[in-house]
Design an enzyme around this catalytic site. Structure first.
Site, short mmCIF file in Angstrom:
data_model
loop_
_atom_site.label_atom_id
_atom_site.label_comp_id
_atom_site.label_asym_id
_atom_site.label_seq_id
_atom_site.Cartn_x
_atom_site.Cartn_y
_atom_site.Cartn_z
N LYS A 55 18.82 -30.53 44.46
CA LYS A 55 19.21 -31.57 45.41
C LYS A 55 20.61 -31.31 45.96
CE LYS A 55 16.25 -35.09 43.34
NZ LYS A 55 16.21 -36.32 42.53
N HIS A 103 21.98 -38.72 28.04
CA HIS A 103 20.75 -39.46 27.76
C HIS A 103 21.10 -40.72 26.99
CE1 HIS A 103 21.08 -35.61 25.59
NE2 HIS A 103 20.32 -35.09 26.51
#
Length: 118
Positions: A55, A103
Site C-alpha cells: 500500500k 498485536h
C-alpha cells in the site's frame, strides 16, 4: 515519504492456517520467513506488514509488487525490517523503509513508512 497501514484479525489468519497449513504459508512467505513465525499473532503481523508495504508503494499486492518481493527479516534486537527484491528497488526507487508491527486485542497491525526517490 509514503505510508502504508494494514490491520488483520489474528483469528482469521489462524483459521486459514489451520485449514491449509504450510500451503498457506508458501503462498506469501519464503522458507526464511516461515522460520520466524512463532504463533498466530506473528503470522498475522507478517501478513499485515506485506500488505502495508504494498500500500505504501501505491499498488497493493499485484504484478508490480508480489508477496515474495517483500522479505521480512529481524535485526539483532528482534525488530522487523524488509529486504526488497531488485525489481521493487529499481521500479519504485526505494531509498529506505521502516516497519512496525504490533498485536493486541485479537488484531495485528503494521505500519510502513518508505522514502522513495522523486
Amino acid at each position: 515519504m509514503k505510508i502504508g497501514c494494514d490491520i488483520v484479525a489474528i483469528s482469521r489468519m489462524e483459521k486459514i492456517y489451520q485449514k491449509h497449513n504450510v500451503n498457506f504459508l508458501n503462498k506469501f512467505l519464503n522458507s526464511k520467513e516461515q522460520i520466524l513465525i512463532k504463533n498466530p499473532a506473528t503470522l498475522a503481523g507478517f501478513w499485515a506488514a506485506k500488505e502495508a508495504a504494498s500500500k505504501a508503494l501505491g499498488v497493493g499486492i499485484s504484478k508490480e509488487c508480489g508477496f515474495f518481493d517483500l522479505e521480512i527479516s529481524k535485526d539483532f534486537k528482534n525488530a522487523p525490517y524488509f529486504n526488497f527484491s531488485s525489481k521493487l528497488l529499481n521500479s519504485f526507487k526505494i531509498n529506505s523503509a521502516s516497519l512496525s508491527i504490533s498485536h493486541d486485542g485479537g488484531f495485528a497491525i503494521a505500519v510502513v513508512v518508505m522514502d522513495l526517490e522523486a
